[in-house]
Write an enzyme that holds these catalytic residues in place. Structure first.
Site, mmCIF file in Angstrom:
data_model
loop_
_atom_site.group_PDB
_atom_site.id
_atom_site.type_symbol
_atom_site.label_atom_id
_atom_site.label_comp_id
_atom_site.label_asym_id
_atom_site.label_seq_id
_atom_site.Cartn_x
_atom_site.Cartn_y
_atom_site.Cartn_z
ATOM 1 N N SER A 551 0.843 -1.194 0.000
ATOM 2 C CA SER A 551 0.000 0.000 0.000
ATOM 3 C C SER A 551 0.879 1.245 0.000
ATOM 4 C CB SER A 551 -0.957 -0.043 1.197
ATOM 5 O OG SER A 551 -1.955 0.942 1.069
ATOM 6 N N HIS A 671 -7.755 -4.989 -1.397
ATOM 7 C CA HIS A 671 -6.526 -4.307 -1.011
ATOM 8 C C HIS A 671 -5.736 -5.124 0.011
ATOM 9 C CE1 HIS A 671 -3.852 -0.919 -0.865
ATOM 10 N NE2 HIS A 671 -4.003 -0.782 0.437
#
Length: 696
Positions: A551, A671
């Protein structure tokens, strides 16, 4: 449901054809590259690594962490036999036994067969029952692919079935809370009209049973250029209210309360974080704040009575003030106390504040500073256990222990996780490196006690450096099984290094703000300085040094690849942000402008370009042979960052002739990169195996 992109935006960039998440050509490219990576990596040794990691993830003697609601303790559990998991509950007497007896509320695997579709559990919210009664209803959050979008369904806790004709909200980015048994407070990005540019809800609606969401009353609305409208109903007896938040950007917001249908905005600067609990108003300034002639420094915690503050801005007490080595990590309320978890040079301390005794403070006794401690109230509304707290204690080589205590007494051990990997002979030490501007940056090192300082040890560095997120010690059995348990051909045990670079929250807002926007380079210089320090100390050398991040940590890795390639032998760059020119136009990127800057503003783009890895590859080219072996990976279903940035970075590196770059993109996982223990094990093993084969 927010419509998925199936076409590519038109720009002058030659790689925009990869931006269409489900574009046929882009998906075909991602599939081909993934198959190439798997053909090279997925052998018998890889499968053994998957099984080692999956074994610790599936272990039946893991601590089942619970949440108390009424007389029951709720838990969500996945193992080898329950891939999608079980939502379940038990009693306290059963929980503390060696073999708890669980009542299964929902078997997600059986539900998948029933629905002919896999739904992934993403949380629950129980309706507050009438006094003296048991909980009867719940709202379940169900993700279709592990992403941020969820379906909301009403569940009957008496019949253990989804309620026929009950609340059922379509898949979208949705926040919801109960007002009463027939009314919900809903913020859902279901249409263009109620979705912000950041892809979150711009309205909050009051939804009555039997009503369509489109017909529900809008009670709160924000500008669609803001990040989101957030609101929840506080059902605490005696303090019923709707709390609203207009998230202007990631660090600025306006918070208010709706009392008797009148909206009261809490009058503080927008960068003061606001939290309500019963009669208390907590204020945490992120920059120095002067209020009624009194200075409250950044990182402090201020306590007020809500009514008194709304009436005249009255402050009750400053309960925490940071210094150069300390920061506030978290807080929790019991019935009569406020418990603060404080970091002192990234070591945990728990402070106890007596709310009914002039805010007197004390400290819970702790032992090893290399361990992380977190506390949370058990149930502050329970007459018998209102001042009880959970305490979890964990360290790099110390399995997690769960304790329960009552403020004023010693906590007792409830559950302890067994050792998942052989930590015999491993030592945990803390070190400091001098960054380019002279700042001392801490990092933890896990290695054998008699480590040979000859530069030959395989090392894995881990970093994040953003959004005020603190990296703290913790038992990571998958990392232990996947990395620390290995032995190189030279007979060396690998080293793990956790970095505490600027941009994180280890030293509070000042540490975070030091690497915001135009100062982002400091986070990358910090990480590079730690890499150089490891080499200078003789722990490792470039060819044995690997790094990983996901991320925002993926952006960190992208900048290591493009800006500091000569320092590393291998890098794993996961679910990353990499194209800082286009990031605000993709997925939820617009919400992060406060962290990075706005590329649509020319002055911002000037500094953004300097830490945009996709652009640094050609703006600041390095010799092709300088680049480390790089694994760039994401998931097709990542609806937060999106897969396009990883695709573009990998494609551009390949086109530039970098031969040691590989790409991997499974479809599911969102994610988080995974939806179950099997996919988690394969995701982690892919990264660990790639890095190990390059630097061992």
């Amino acid at each position: 449901m927010t419509e998925r992109s199936t076409t590519s935006p038109v720009t002058n960039d030659p790689y925009t054809w990869l931006e269409g998440t489900y574009d046929e050509q882009a998906v075909a490219w991602a599939r081909d590259q993934s198959e190439r990576t798997e053909s090279e990596l997925y052998d018998d040794e890889f499968e053994l690594s998957v099984q080692r990691i999956k074994t610790v993830l599936d272990a039946q003697d893991r601590i089942p962490m619970v949440t108390k609601r009424g007389d029951y303790y709720y838990n969500f559990w996945r193992d080898a036999e329950h891939r999608l998991g079980l939502w379940r509950r038990t009693t306290w007497e059963s929980y503390i036994s060696d073999a708890p007896q669980w009542q299964v509320l929902l078997d997600l695997d059986a539900y998948a067969q029933q629905e002919s579709h896999e739904w992934h559990f993403a949380g629950s919210q129980l309706l507050r029952p009438a006094e003296g009664e048991a909980h009867k209803r719940a709202l379940l959050r169900l993700s279709p692919d592990g992403g941020d979008q969820v379906r909301i369904r009403e569940f009957d806790l008496e019949t253990l079935t989804f309620l026929d004709g009950g609340f059922d909200l379509p898949v979208a980015k949705t926040d919801v809370s109960w007002i009463d048994s027939d009314t919900l407070l809903v913020g859902s990005a279901t249409t263009e009209e109620n979705t912000t540019r950041s892809t979150y809800a711009s309205t909050t609606q009051k939804l009555v049973r039997g009503q369509e969401l489109a017909d529900a009353e809008v009670i709160f609305r924000v500008d669609q250029t803001h990040v989101a409208a957030f609101a929840y109903y506080d059902s605490t007896p005696g303090f019923e209210r709707i709390v609203t938040t207009d998230a202007l950007d990631f660090y600025n917001s306006r918070v208010g309360v709706i009392l008797e249908e009148k909206h009261h905005e809490i009058d503080v600067p927008t960068d003061v974080q606001v939290r309500l609990h019963r009669q208390w108003l907590l204020l945490a300034p992120q920059t120095d704040w002067t209020h009624q002639g009194q200075l409250f420094p950044a990182g402090s915690l201020v306590l007020a009575q809500l009514d008194a503050f709304l009436a005249g801005g009255l402050i009750e007490k400053v309960v925490f003030t940071p210094d150069e080595s300390s920061s506030l990590e978290s807080l929790t309320f019991t019935a009569n106390y406020l418990l603060l978890t404080v970091l002192q040079d990234v070591a945990s301390e728990v402070r106890v504040i007596e709310l009914n005794n002039n805010f007197a403070q004390s400290v819970l006794p702790l032992q090893d500073r290399m361990l992380s401690v977190s506390v949370g109230a058990v149930d502050d509304e329970d007459e018998d256990s209102g001042d009880d707290y959970w305490m979890t204690v964990t360290g790099f080589t110390t399995p997690t222990t769960l304790l329960r205590g009552t403020v004023g007494g010693a906590p007792r051990e409830i559950k302890k996780s067994p050792e998942r990997f052989d930590a015999a002979g491993l030592d945990v030490t803390q070190h400091f490196a001098a960054s380019k501007d002279g700042t001392r940056v801490p990092y933890f090192q896990v290695s054998v006690k008699d480590l040979e300082l000859d530069g030959q040890n395989p090392v894995l560095m881990d970093g994040y450096g953003g959004f005020q997120h603190s990296m703290t010690p913790g038992y990571a059995p998958a990392m232990g099984a996947g990395w620390l348990s290995r032995i190189s051909e030279a007979g060396r045990r690998p080293v793990y290094v956790m970095t505490n670079i600027r941009g994180g929250g280890e030293y509070g807002p000042r540490w975070h703000r030091a690497a915001l926007r135009e100062n982002r380079h400091r986070a990358y210089e910090d990480f590079a300085a730690i890499a150089e320090d490891l080499v200078a100390r003789g722990v490792t050398s470039r060819k044995h040094l690997a790094a990983t991040g996901r991320s925002n940590g993926g952006l960190l890795m992208g900048n290591m690849i493009a800006g500091f390639p000569q320092l590393f032998g291998a890098i794993s760059c996961g679910v990353p942000l990499l194209d800082m020119q286009r990031y605000t136009q993709l997925a939820a990127g617009h919400s992060w402008i406060a962290e990075y800057g706005d590329p649509e503003i020319p002055e911002d783009w000037q500094f953004l370009r300097t830490f945009s890895p996709v652009h640094r590859l050609t703006d600041q080219p390095h010799p092709i042979d300088d680049y480390p072996a790089a694994l760039i990976w994401t998931t097709t279903s990542d609806d937060r960052v999106g897969p396009s940035q990883a695709r573009i970075m990998a494609a551009k590196m390949m086109d530039l002739g970098v031969g040691n770059v590989r790409y991997h993109e499974p479809e599911g996982g969102g994610h988080a990169g995974a939806t179950d223990n099997e996919s988690t094990a394969r995701m982690l093993a892919t990264s660990y195996e790639f890095l190990w084969r390059q630097v061992s």
